[in-house]
Design a protein around this motif. Structure first.
Motif, PDB file in Angstrom:
ATOM      1  N   GLY A  61     -48.498 -51.613-128.739  1.00 62.10           N
ATOM      2  CA  GLY A  61     -49.061 -51.113-129.948  1.00 62.10           C
ATOM      3  C   GLY A  61     -47.939 -50.819-130.839  1.00 62.10           C
ATOM      4  N   MET A  62     -48.297 -51.111-132.163  1.00 62.95           N
ATOM      5  CA  MET A  62     -47.221 -50.638-133.377  1.00 62.95           C
ATOM      6  C   MET A  62     -47.163 -49.214-133.299  1.00 62.95           C
ATOM      7  N   VAL A  63     -46.103 -48.576-133.414  1.00 65.69           N
ATOM      8  CA  VAL A  63     -45.721 -47.063-133.438  1.00 65.69           C
ATOM      9  C   VAL A  63     -44.605 -46.805-134.487  1.00 65.69           C
ATOM     10  N   ALA A  64     -44.916 -45.895-135.284  1.00 64.93           N
ATOM     11  CA  ALA A  64     -43.929 -45.328-136.025  1.00 64.93           C
ATOM     12  C   ALA A  64     -43.177 -44.181-135.729  1.00 64.93           C
ATOM     13  N   ARG A  65     -41.845 -44.243-135.625  1.00 63.54           N
ATOM     14  CA  ARG A  65     -40.918 -43.375-135.002  1.00 63.54           C
ATOM     15  C   ARG A  65     -39.855 -42.971-135.921  1.00 63.54           C
ATOM     16  N   PRO A  66     -38.967 -41.935-135.930  1.00 60.08           N
ATOM     17  CA  PRO A  66     -37.983 -41.745-136.776  1.00 60.08           C
ATOM     18  C   PRO A  66     -36.869 -42.774-136.384  1.00 60.08           C
ATOM     19  N   MET A  67     -36.093 -43.164-137.430  1.00 66.49           N
ATOM     20  CA  MET A  67     -34.961 -44.150-137.334  1.00 66.49           C
ATOM     21  C   MET A  67     -33.788 -43.427-136.336  1.00 66.49           C
ATOM     22  N   ASN A  68     -33.547 -42.018-136.750  1.00 67.68           N
ATOM     23  CA  ASN A  68     -32.669 -41.456-136.416  1.00 67.68           C
ATOM     24  C   ASN A  68     -32.818 -40.045-135.706  1.00 67.68           C
ATOM     25  N   VAL A  69     -32.444 -39.675-134.480  1.00 68.00           N
ATOM     26  CA  VAL A  69     -32.783 -38.284-133.990  1.00 68.00           C
ATOM     27  C   VAL A  69     -31.691 -37.739-133.617  1.00 68.00           C
ATOM     28  N   THR A  70     -31.537 -36.381-133.297  1.00 70.34           N
ATOM     29  CA  THR A  70     -30.474 -35.514-132.686  1.00 70.34           C
ATOM     30  C   THR A  70     -31.267 -34.841-131.614  1.00 70.34           C
ATOM     31  N   ALA A  71     -30.783 -35.040-130.382  1.00 76.89           N
ATOM     32  CA  ALA A  71     -31.464 -34.470-129.162  1.00 76.89           C
ATOM     33  C   ALA A  71     -30.482 -33.770-128.564  1.00 76.89           C
ATOM     34  N   VAL A  72     -31.002 -32.652-127.956  1.00 75.61           N
ATOM     35  CA  VAL A  72     -30.118 -31.758-126.884  1.00 75.61           C
ATOM     36  C   VAL A  72     -30.828 -31.636-125.695  1.00 75.61           C
ATOM     37  N   TYR A  73     -29.909 -31.626-124.499  1.00 73.52           N
ATOM     38  CA  TYR A  73     -30.292 -31.820-123.178  1.00 73.52           C
ATOM     39  C   TYR A  73     -29.566 -30.977-122.363  1.00 73.52           C
ATOM     40  N   THR A  74     -29.740 -30.629-120.996  1.00 73.50           N
ATOM     41  CA  THR A  74     -29.147 -30.515-119.983  1.00 73.50           C
ATOM     42  C   THR A  74     -28.676 -31.601-119.432  1.00 73.50           C
ATOM     43  N   ASP A  75     -27.319 -31.800-118.785  1.00 75.01           N
ATOM     44  CA  ASP A  75     -26.864 -32.711-117.874  1.00 75.01           C
ATOM     45  C   ASP A  75     -26.972 -32.377-116.345  1.00 75.01           C
ATOM     46  N   GLU A  76     -26.637 -33.388-115.639  1.00 77.64           N
ATOM     47  CA  GLU A  76     -26.884 -32.808-114.306  1.00 77.64           C
ATOM     48  C   GLU A  76     -25.728 -31.784-113.811  1.00 77.64           C
ATOM     49  N   GLU A  77     -24.692 -31.829-114.264  1.00 80.26           N
ATOM     50  CA  GLU A  77     -23.684 -30.650-114.169  1.00 80.26           C
ATOM     51  C   GLU A  77     -24.126 -29.148-114.758  1.00 80.26           C
ATOM     52  N   GLY A  78     -25.477 -28.981-115.550  1.00 81.59           N
ATOM     53  CA  GLY A  78     -25.760 -27.900-116.325  1.00 81.59           C
ATOM     54  C   GLY A  78     -25.360 -27.525-117.510  1.00 81.59           C
ATOM     55  N   ASN A  79     -24.425 -28.699-118.108  1.00 82.87           N
ATOM     56  CA  ASN A  79     -23.984 -28.605-119.477  1.00 82.87           C
ATOM     57  C   ASN A  79     -24.945 -29.066-120.481  1.00 82.87           C
ATOM     58  N   GLU A  80     -25.016 -28.331-121.575  1.00 87.26           N
ATOM     59  CA  GLU A  80     -25.817 -28.621-122.834  1.00 87.26           C
ATOM     60  C   GLU A  80     -25.006 -29.991-123.233  1.00 87.26           C
ATOM     61  N   VAL A  81     -25.790 -30.840-123.675  1.00 89.66           N
ATOM     62  CA  VAL A  81     -25.144 -32.199-124.532  1.00 89.66           C
ATOM     63  C   VAL A  81     -26.147 -32.418-125.812  1.00 89.66           C
ATOM     64  N   ALA A  82     -25.413 -32.873-126.718  1.00 88.41           N
ATOM     65  CA  ALA A  82     -26.193 -33.224-127.900  1.00 88.41           C
ATOM     66  C   ALA A  82     -25.858 -34.824-128.033  1.00 88.41           C
ATOM     67  N   VAL A  83     -26.889 -35.416-128.459  1.00 94.58           N
ATOM     68  CA  VAL A  83     -26.711 -37.046-128.612  1.00 94.58           C
ATOM     69  C   VAL A  83     -27.614 -37.485-130.169  1.00 94.58           C
ATOM     70  N   GLU A  84     -26.723 -38.066-130.709  1.00 99.19           N
ATOM     71  CA  GLU A  84     -27.318 -38.726-131.955  1.00 99.19           C
ATOM     72  C   GLU A  84     -27.622 -40.074-131.780  1.00 99.19           C
ATOM     73  N   ALA A  85     -28.834 -40.385-132.077  1.00101.27           N
ATOM     74  CA  ALA A  85     -29.395 -41.783-131.512  1.00101.27           C
ATOM     75  C   ALA A  85     -29.963 -42.383-132.830  1.00101.27           C
ATOM     76  N   GLU A  86     -29.962 -43.761-132.680  1.00105.10           N
ATOM     77  CA  GLU A  86     -30.582 -44.404-133.789  1.00105.10           C
ATOM     78  C   GLU A  86     -31.364 -45.547-133.205  1.00105.10           C
ATOM     79  N   GLY A  87     -32.300 -46.083-133.913  1.00108.40           N
ATOM     80  CA  GLY A  87     -32.881 -47.264-133.407  1.00108.40           C
ATOM     81  C   GLY A  87     -33.575 -47.156-132.226  1.00108.40           C
TER      82      GLY A  87
END
Length: 148
Positions: A97-123
């Protein structure tokens, strides 16, 4: 590592909100490993824990950018732009199905080592993050499809 059984549209677990992960322990690390294997086995680019029957805020993503994202408690903190494209889902086989999403997002998450990580993503990566975070809130892409 092991393959997990996928849950499909109609399974009530896919409509429930997942719980935050309080402690990154070996069980969570094993879950992440199993989710990566399950995602690859089913030719997916992303997988959320509810899709394998676990109501935890855990996702894996591989959009072929050289990284395998193993995200614990991911949150989208910023978004901009718009992209519209076809989406599918391992839990909703045979449907697109056709879905509209943001072109760019910044997400924060915890990695496997317990560190907070930020990722800037596009597309595609931005789309995948949004799609998988939706799963953690009990939302499927079919809830967001546009009228064509």
């Amino acid at each position: 590592m092991a393959l997990r059984n996928l849950r499909y549209e109609g399974d009530e677990i896919l409509r429930k909100k997942s719980r935050e992960v309080a402690v990154v322990d070996n069980k969570i690390k094993t879950l992440l490993d199993d989710m990566v294997d399950t995602m690859y086995e089913n030719d997916g680019v992303g997988l959320a824990a509810p899709q394998v029957g676990i109501l935890k805020r855990v996702v894996t993503i591989d959009v072929d950018d050289g990284n395998v994202y193993r995200m614990i408690n991911p949150r989208i903190i910023k978004q901009s732009g718009e992209q519209k494209d076809q989406e599918g889902c391992l839990s909703v086989p045979e449907k697109k199905g056709m879905v509209a999403r943001p072109m760019n997002v910044t997400a924060v998450y915890t990695d496997e080592e317990g560190n907070e990580v930020a990722v800037e993503a596009e597309g595609l990566l931005a789309r995948a993050i949004c799609h998988e975070v939706d799963h953690l809130d009990g939302i499927l892409f079919v809830d967001r499809t546009l009228e064509e």
